[in-house]
Design a protein around this motif. Structure first.
Motif, mmCIF file in Angstrom:
data_model
loop_
_atom_site.group_PDB
_atom_site.id
_atom_site.type_symbol
_atom_site.label_atom_id
_atom_site.label_comp_id
_atom_site.label_asym_id
_atom_site.label_seq_id
_atom_site.Cartn_x
_atom_site.Cartn_y
_atom_site.Cartn_z
ATOM 1 N N ALA A 8 -4.026 11.657 -9.135
ATOM 2 C CA ALA A 8 -2.850 10.958 -9.669
ATOM 3 C C ALA A 8 -1.960 10.497 -8.517
ATOM 4 O O ALA A 8 -1.341 9.442 -8.576
ATOM 5 N N GLU A 9 -1.955 11.261 -7.399
ATOM 6 C CA GLU A 9 -1.095 10.846 -6.280
ATOM 7 C C GLU A 9 -1.661 9.592 -5.619
ATOM 8 O O GLU A 9 -0.916 8.713 -5.195
ATOM 9 N N ILE B 197 -3.370 7.278 -7.182
ATOM 10 C CA ILE B 197 -3.074 6.149 -8.090
ATOM 11 C C ILE B 197 -1.589 5.815 -7.962
ATOM 12 O O ILE B 197 -1.197 4.659 -8.043
ATOM 13 N N ALA B 198 -0.744 6.842 -7.685
ATOM 14 C CA ALA B 198 0.681 6.529 -7.481
ATOM 15 C C ALA B 198 0.838 5.635 -6.251
ATOM 16 O O ALA B 198 1.727 4.783 -6.211
ATOM 17 N N LEU C 76 -1.146 3.260 -5.534
ATOM 18 C CA LEU C 76 -1.458 1.885 -5.957
ATOM 19 C C LEU C 76 -0.367 1.349 -6.870
ATOM 20 O O LEU C 76 -0.276 0.157 -7.089
ATOM 21 N N SER C 77 0.471 2.244 -7.408
ATOM 22 C CA SER C 77 1.417 1.784 -8.451
ATOM 23 C C SER C 77 2.698 1.329 -7.770
ATOM 24 O O SER C 77 2.856 1.492 -6.569
ATOM 25 N N PRO C 78 3.640 0.763 -8.527
ATOM 26 C CA PRO C 78 4.816 0.150 -7.897
ATOM 27 C C PRO C 78 5.615 1.127 -7.033
ATOM 28 O O PRO C 78 6.345 0.690 -6.155
ATOM 29 N N GLY C 79 5.471 2.437 -7.242
ATOM 30 C CA GLY C 79 6.295 3.344 -6.439
ATOM 31 C C GLY C 79 6.015 3.185 -4.955
ATOM 32 O O GLY C 79 6.949 3.107 -4.151
ATOM 33 N N TRP C 80 4.768 3.091 -4.541
ATOM 34 C CA TRP C 80 4.454 3.056 -3.092
ATOM 35 C C TRP C 80 3.664 1.785 -2.752
ATOM 36 O O TRP C 80 3.813 1.224 -1.688
ATOM 37 N N ASP C 81 2.748 1.350 -3.585
ATOM 38 C CA ASP C 81 2.091 0.055 -3.486
ATOM 39 C C ASP C 81 1.492 -0.193 -2.109
ATOM 40 O O ASP C 81 2.093 -0.866 -1.249
ATOM 41 N N GLU D 99 -0.808 -2.038 -1.482
ATOM 42 C CA GLU D 99 -1.350 -3.399 -1.359
ATOM 43 C C GLU D 99 -0.497 -4.211 -0.397
ATOM 44 O O GLU D 99 -0.972 -5.112 0.253
ATOM 45 N N ARG D 100 0.828 -3.853 -0.298
ATOM 46 C CA ARG D 100 1.683 -4.627 0.624
ATOM 47 C C ARG D 100 1.279 -4.336 2.065
ATOM 48 O O ARG D 100 1.556 -5.109 2.965
ATOM 49 N N LEU D 101 0.602 -3.193 2.328
ATOM 50 C CA LEU D 101 0.203 -2.876 3.704
ATOM 51 C C LEU D 101 -1.196 -3.402 3.983
ATOM 52 O O LEU D 101 -1.758 -3.090 5.018
ATOM 53 N N PRO E 237 2.189 11.064 -1.424
ATOM 54 C CA PRO E 237 1.792 9.682 -1.123
ATOM 55 C C PRO E 237 2.137 9.295 0.304
ATOM 56 O O PRO E 237 1.415 8.530 0.932
ATOM 57 N N GLU E 238 3.265 9.882 0.845
ATOM 58 C CA GLU E 238 3.619 9.509 2.233
ATOM 59 C C GLU E 238 2.476 9.909 3.175
ATOM 60 O O GLU E 238 2.076 9.147 4.042
#
Lengths: 329, 170, 161, 289
Positions: free
Chosen positions: C39-40, C42-43, C45-50, C52-54, C135-136
């Motif tokens: 779940a972390e 997937i978090a 990939l989700s808007p919280g950390w995303d 994809e911007r990196l 996630p960090e």
């Protein structure tokens, strides 16, 4: 408490094997990692069972802290389920909306306890440390933001015509079938059966927080999703009430070296009721541990649902929360 | 007409600031209660081995013969059980978390010369001996098999080079 | 094709390989763990950390992957699956073991049928600690393994109360 | 005249992938921003494709490589015909062939998900076909010939009389190009975010070629929307370009408005929309203008 009641349940072989090597204090951490996203509920279940067997009454403040953390962890798990359901419907924006709300709640948990999902805050005999009052105040107005967003999500699920077309009338469970069977959690509440372990007040401070369990009458997938999102809103209110009248006092009481006696603890989790049975004969290492998770008790309802097609089967399993808990640890 | 129910919130999230945290540039935001990693004060520790007994995953191993303490960072659940149990308050919780490491990080600390008494361990029940050393623990995959996998990947590369050489008409 | 290579060498045209492009593909293999590290990720990939911007992109095919992320507790089925996935990856695809269970088996090390970490199945390049890995630290690991390093784990600026 | 067409054809072949990639990047960025995410920058699709090409050919390249290349050839051919000012119906036919060969490539590759994706793509193409031909007929009724040369250079702007067809064209390509419009994707694990079901079983190089093919196809489809506005003057070309970018933005939003309709309803609504709106619009043009 005759043992035959537990012949039918399938012991967790590894969990039982772990209990030979680890004493009851360390086993709480293993119970917490039965399914990670909703771990805190299982650790409360294990600790309640241990306290019951050792006839130890934990202080009132510890009950309140456990209630607050349990409601927060139930909120984030319900939002996770909704995100997964929206994912199955290919409704990416609603799924991402649920993830952002869940992220906010995880931030609150991180500020209060130091860890995001697996909090290791619940120890036999009470709670590890008390919650910081200022952070608690800050997190309350953060919760208001989440509650408003939960209202919009509820509006979307209730009124969006495409979501309704995909969810209504799918996997219908009649009220009589739900009452007669072992289904708990959204499966039962979705069909109008209002069973909720928190009402009995065996654990946590739910005796003083008067609340009515959330029920819907539809019995189909849409009703179960509505139950989930309305429970998120209800948890928010419960947390606000618990924070307001949280008493002062010690947060932990003394636990004996060995556990003598047996006890069953049933805890309300977002997917249903988790049952923990433990029995010990005086030593720190328990003799018998029985675990029946919510997913298992809901599994037996699958053949009584109507209108189940291959396409919707994954969706129905998600709303009932069947394959969410992998017990073989 | 409930089709565009989500339209309104789509619009404001389109023009509003995105909710992603700018983590690598924005620096690490650690909360006050954040449980990062366990830190030892070497002078205060008297090697009474209570922390080793209480640790759920066996990550902290006090060793009296060489008077040192080993913390396996990649096994520590940062639950705080040892910090609570230490009678000398030698262990404490730091806020920075362990950064990723190319190897299984085991930190070794020198404990002080004075060795505490064994009385602390009297009340603690040790796990029955024969179960702890049960043989049917699954033997990890022998390193030979891991080498075999590595070799298999290398010959794939060689095979490609060979085909290139073979179909080159010399 | 060989003539094209000859032209490239003579005029020193920078071939496609020399272009430094910020796009790494991540393949996520999850053992049958407690679903916390899953779940972390997937978090992430989700808007919280995303991530994809990196420049990271989640893919479902191991042969595309630059980074093979292993999370969760590995047991017998996971071992077969992991070996099968590892053999499809490219030779220079890096392996990251995220989470205490994937690094050393964590709390359940020594249980029946539990492998003590991913390194007993495949060679691992980077280990990330944390029970329910944050996630960090996943972002730290992904940035480090693909060559653009960040301020690892040290808190910068003021710490929020 | 010949040099002008050769120049425009060469310009298409060179610049079309970049234009298509940037349009895909805009759609991806807008759909990420609509979900609250901070999606990657606009040129991310280009760097993704280059990263894939850098990894060279994999092992399971099989026969689908040829079909993917043929599909790329037909997409490029459609663009060449369009920019050479030839027949509009030929372009639409070439686009259709491009998709047919993609469907064959996906179903040949054998894995379950790519066969699922092939079935989905075939349904999308059949659902979009009537609307495309309605648009071609609309242009023919308006200015008497199918050739793109006359359509682009002729007098009054084609947007207003063909408004219904324009709206239909907006919905069908958006529906068609939207990744999840007919998706039957059955996730075996609830977080299976990475199954995009067409290029999943392809080899690395074939996936990159398939991506480049979709860029060419996207530029051709957008230049047809540009045709609604073009009448040779500089102002209208600028308006046309702005409108094509707007359609890319619109698609990013439409993709997030609602969950995927299950196949049968979306199929019926696409055909219903094509015939009703198309015929009503054609009747209006025939009688009034």
């Amino acid at each position: 408490m005759n043992k035959s009641m537990f012949e039918t349940t399938e012991y967790t072989s590894r969990f039982l094997q772990l209990s030979e090597v680890k004493d009851y204090r360390q086993l709480v951490y293993a119970a917490e990692r039965m399914y990670g996203t909703g771990g805190f509920g299982n650790s409360v279940a294990m600790c309640t069972a241990l306290e019951g067997a050792a006839e130890v009454v934990i202080p009132e403040k510890a009950q309140y802290i456990r209630t607050i953390l349990m409601e927060l962890s139930m909120m984030q798990e319900n939002l996770l389920r909704l995100a997964a359901i929206a994912e199955t419907l290919n409704f990416d924006s609603l799924s991402m909306m649920c993830w952002t709300e869940r992220e906010k709640i995880l931030e609150i948990l991180d500020d209060l306890t130091g860890n995001r999902m697996i909090l290791s805050m619940c120890v036999p005999g009470g709670v590890r440390k008390s919650l910081d009052p200022e952070i608690l105040e800050e997190s309350l107005d953060e919760l208001n933001v989440v509650m408003q967003k939960a209202e919009t999500i509820k509006g979307i699920i209730a009124e969006d015509s495409m979501v309704k077309r995909r969810l209504r009338g799918v996997g219908v469970l009649a009220k009589e079938a739900a009452q007669g069977s072992s289904v708990t959690g959204p499966g039962a509440k979705g069909s109008g059966v209002d069973i909720d372990r928190r009402m009995l007040g065996e654990y946590g401070a739910y005796r003083n927080l008067d609340f009515v369990p959330v029920t819907e009458t539809g019995g189909d997938c849409l009703a179960r999703c509505m139950v989930k999102i309305r429970e998120v809103i209800q948890s928010g209110e419960l947390i606000r009430k618990a924070v307001e009248n949280m008493p002062e006092g010690s947060i932990r009481s003394e636990m004996p070296a060995g556990i003598n006696g047996e006890w069953i603890a049933k805890i309300e989790q977002p997917d249903g009721v988790d049952t923990f049975y433990i029995s010990g004969s005086g030593s720190a290492f328990l003799d018998e541990i029985g675990v029946r998770t919510a997913g298992e008790s809901n599994q037996k309802i699958m053949d009584r649902l109507e209108n189940v097609t291959l396409e919707n089967e994954a969706l129905i399993r998600l709303t009932l929360g069947i394959d969410s808990c992998l017990k073989e640890r | 007409m409930g089709v565009m129910k989500i339209g309104k919130s789509l619009m404001n999230s389109l023009f509003a600031e995105p909710e992603t945290s700018k983590y690598p540039e924005g620096g690490l935001k650690l909360s006050k209660a954040s449980r990062g990693s366990i830190v030892i004060d070497e002078e205060a520790c008297t090697l009474c081995r209570l922390c080793g007994r209480r640790c759920p995953s066996g990550a902290i191993k006090p060793d009296r013969s060489q008077s040192r303490i080993m913390i396996d960072r990649m096994k520590c659940l940062v639950c705080g059980e040892c910090v609570e149990e230490c009678p000398e308050h030698a262990l404490s919780m730091a806020r920075e978390y362990v950064s990723p490491d190319p190897s299984v990080l085991v930190d070794v600390y020198r404990a002080s010369a004075r060795v505490g008494s064994d009385s602390v361990l009297q009340g603690i029940e040790m796990p029955p001996e024969e179960i702890v050393s049960s043989e049917e623990k699954i033997p990890a995959v022998s390193t030979k098999e891991v080498q075999r996998i590595k070799r298999k990947k290398k010959n794939k590369k060689k095979k490609k080079k060979r085909n290139k050489k073979r179909n080159k008409p010399n | 094709m060989r003539s094209v290579a000859k032209i490239k060498d003579r005029f020193k045209i920078p071939g496609l390989k020399s272009l430094k492009v910020n796009s790494n593909w991540v393949f996520h293999f999850d053992g049958s763990g407690c679903d916390g590290c899953n779940a972390e990720y997937i978090a992430c990939l989700s808007p919280g950390w995303d991530i994809e911007r990196l420049g990271f992109r989640n893919t479902g095919n191991p042969s595309y992957a630059d980074v093979l992320l292993v999370t969760g507790l590995l047991d017998e089925e996971a071992k077969r699956g992991l070996i099968e996935v590892y053999e499809q990856t490219r030779p220079d695809c890096k392996v990251v073991a995220a989470g205490v269970c994937a690094c050393t088996g964590g709390l359940f090390d020594g249980s029946k049928g539990i492998l003590s970490g991913a390194d007993s199945v495949i060679p691992v390049d980077l280990y990330v600690a944390g029970c329910a890995v944050r996630p960090e630290s996943i972002i730290d690991a992904l940035m480090e393994i693909t060559g653009n390093d960040t301020n690892k784990g040290t808190p910068e600026g003021e710490e929020t109360a | 005249m010949i040099i002008k067409t050769i120049l425009s054809v060469l310009a298409f072949i060179v610049f079309a992938p970049f234009a298509g990639a940037i349009l895909t990047g805009i759609t991806r960025k807008i759909s990420a921003r609509a979900q609250g995410r901070d999606g990657g920058d606009i040129t991310q699709p280009i760097s993704d494709c280059i990263a894939l090409l850098q990894k060279g050919r994999g092992e399971n390249s099989g026969i689908q490589g040829y079909y993917v290349k043929v599909s790329l050839f037909f997409n490029v051919l459609a663009g060449v015909l369009f920019y050479a000012g030839m027949d509009l119906l030929m372009t639409i036919a070439c686009l259709g062939l491009g998709i047919i060969f993609m469907v064959i490539a996906a179903s040949v590759s054998g894995t379950y998900y790519s066969r699922l994706g092939a079935d989905r793509l075939a349904r999308e193409m059949v659902a979009a076909a009537p609307m495309m031909f309605m648009v071609a007929i609309g242009f023919y009724v308006r200015c008497g010939s199918f050739d793109v040369k006359d359509l682009a250079m002729s007098g009054p702007v084609a947007f207003l009389p063909l408004l219904g067809l324009f709206a239909g064209y907006m919905l069908i390509p958006c529906g068609k190009l939207r990744r999840s419009s007919f998706e039957y994707r059955m996730p075996h694990a609830m977080y299976q975010k990475d199954m995009n079901s067409i290029a999943d079983a392809f080899d690395r190089k074939d996936a990159a070629i398939c991506e480049i093919g979709s860029w060419y196809e996207k530029t051709v489809l957008y230049s047809i929307t540009y045709l609604f506005f073009a009448n040779g003057t500089l102002l209208m070309t600028a308006v046309g370009v702005v409108c094509t970018v707007l359609t890319a933005v619109l698609q990013g939003i439409i993709e997030n408005i609602e969950p995927a309709a299950d196949g049968r309803r979306a199929f019926k609504s696409a055909w219903l929309w094509a015939f009703v709106i198309g015929i009503v619009n054609l009747v209006i043009i025939y009688i009034i203008i």
